[in-house]
Design a protein around this motif. Structure first.
Motif, PDB file in Angstrom:
ATOM      1  N   THR A  94    -106.209  45.470   6.720  1.00  0.00           N
ATOM      2  CA  THR A  94    -106.473  44.657   5.533  1.00  0.00           C
ATOM      3  C   THR A  94    -107.436  43.543   5.892  1.00  0.00           C
ATOM      4  N   ILE A  96    -109.351  40.539   3.666  1.00  0.00           N
ATOM      5  CA  ILE A  96    -109.533  39.920   2.349  1.00  0.00           C
ATOM      6  C   ILE A  96    -110.219  38.570   2.523  1.00  0.00           C
ATOM      7  N   THR A  98    -110.942  35.258   1.236  1.00  0.00           N
ATOM      8  CA  THR A  98    -110.202  34.463   0.253  1.00  0.00           C
ATOM      9  C   THR A  98    -110.799  33.074   0.114  1.00  0.00           C
ATOM     10  N   MET A 109    -109.635  36.413  -4.227  1.00  0.00           N
ATOM     11  CA  MET A 109    -109.410  37.350  -3.130  1.00  0.00           C
ATOM     12  C   MET A 109    -110.372  38.539  -3.274  1.00  0.00           C
ATOM     13  N   SER A 111    -111.361  41.902  -1.570  1.00  0.00           N
ATOM     14  CA  SER A 111    -110.876  42.896  -0.604  1.00  0.00           C
ATOM     15  C   SER A 111    -112.019  43.748  -0.070  1.00  0.00           C
ATOM     16  N   ARG A 233    -103.146  43.949  -1.098  1.00  0.00           N
ATOM     17  CA  ARG A 233    -103.336  42.706  -1.861  1.00  0.00           C
ATOM     18  C   ARG A 233    -102.116  42.423  -2.744  1.00  0.00           C
ATOM     19  N   SER A 290    -108.943  38.647  -8.408  1.00  0.00           N
ATOM     20  CA  SER A 290    -109.171  39.660  -7.369  1.00  0.00           C
ATOM     21  C   SER A 290    -110.429  40.469  -7.633  1.00  0.00           C
TER      22      SER A 290
END
Length: 343
Positions: A94, A96, A98, A109, A111, A233, A290
């Motif tokens: 993962t 991300i 942010t 966020m 991704s 997420r 997101s």
């Protein structure tokens, strides 16, 4: 002498009135100002303990200048979800990017699919982006993985990464259980049935999922890389939602003990505590927006990669700069665009 008993009685009566007044204020005030009282209780009884528990997790990047800022100033942090098992270096499944805006109580966020093909900064090659963590860790076990991942993501988005926070999913089973489980939007049974994968079934529509089920949820990989990234997420948000509930505040020291070395960051403990208090004072949980880097799958030398769209990389840079600008009013923050088929 005859007045002495009366004087004592007055003092005693006054003392009880003070106690009753305090109880009344705490009772009524606790109803209207329960967050303020929770923060006060945290400062009085938990703050020092939490800082002590967080100290071992503080792992600054070597040769990286210390960052200082106001507690209300926007900053970026690369969230790394590392699926590391025993005797493995681990890869960041993962990633991300942010952006946190404490003053506005908003979080962006972005991704990055783990198979994204890009230059691995510091390694001299182009490869899947999740390999950056493994390559960096091979150079420096302490923070090499985080540093190479930060440098690689900064280069990909042409946007600086202020901090990193690395979480080992394997170590979060007990954390989730200590929280009493998490809520996950599973509407159909998830069954891992590939003969080369771990076998498990996660039942749909349960009100709460335990630590083992949550771990299976983030590890499931029999649909698509994009869906798996989305699940990571969702899981992180589910943990965050449980953590900020008022009745969990006294569990913070114990949760940090359980997390142990499964969490590392270059944010100083005092800063994280002050940041949490700043965002906790809001009436609602942080509003999370997101987005996911878009691209297409392709094979290079027989290996499958996720090739990011150049136009989308430019858009993400614009999105990040808009959110990172402290002068951007909350009402002028860009809302991540939606692609066809996305919710």
């Amino acid at each position: 002498m005859n007045h002495t008993p009366k004087r004592k009685k007055v003092k005693k009566t006054k003392k009880w009135w003070i106690i009753l007044t305090i109880v009344f204020v705490l009772g009524i005030g606790g109803y209207f100002f329960r967050k303020d009282l929770a923060i006060l209780a945290f400062d009085l009884f938990l703050s020092d303990t939490v800082q002590e528990k967080l100290d071992p997790s503080y792992k600054p990047i070597q040769d990286k200048p210390e960052v200082t800022r106001k507690i209300t100033e926007p900053f970026s942090v690369l969230l790394l979800g590392v699926d590391q098992r025993e005797h493995e270096i681990g890869r960041s499944d993962t990633l991300i990017y942010t952006v946190v805006r404490p003053k506005d109580n908003k979080v962006l966020m972005v991704s990055i699919p783990r198979d994204t093909y890009t230059e691995i900064v510091g390694h001299g090659t182009s490869d899947k982006i999740n390999h950056a963590y493994a390559f960096g860790t091979a150079k420096d076990k302490e923070t090499g993985g985080a540093k190479m991942s930060m440098d690689t993501v900064s280069n990909l988005f042409d946007s600086e990464v202020s901090h990193y926070a690395s979480i080992n999913f394997e170590g979060l089973k007990d954390v989730v259980d200590e929280l009493g489980g998490v809520k996950l939007p599973i509407t159909e049974d998830i069954v891992n049935k590939d003969p080369n994968h771990e076998k498990f079934t996660i039942e749909a529509n349960k009100p709460i999922y335990n630590g083992q089920e949550a771990l299976w949820y983030v590890r499931y990989r029999e649909d698509s890389d994009m869906n798996r990234t989305m699940r990571h997420r969702i899981f992180l948000k589910a943990v965050m939602d449980r953590m900020i509930e008022l009745d969990k505040i006294t569990k913070i020291p114990e949760l940090l003990t359980i997390a142990g070395q499964n969490f590392t960051t270059d944010m100083k403990p005092k800063y994280m505590i002050d940041l949490a208090k700043q965002m906790f004072q809001n009436d609602t949980a942080p509003e999370i927006s997101s987005y996911m880097l878009h691209g297409e799958g392709e094979r290079i030398d027989g290996i499958w990669y996720y090739a990011p769209e150049e136009e989308d990389l430019s858009y993400i840079n614009e999105l990040i700069q808009n959110w990172m600008n402290e002068d951007t009013p909350s009402t002028s923050l860009m809302s991540p665009r939606k692609y066809e088929g996305e919710e």
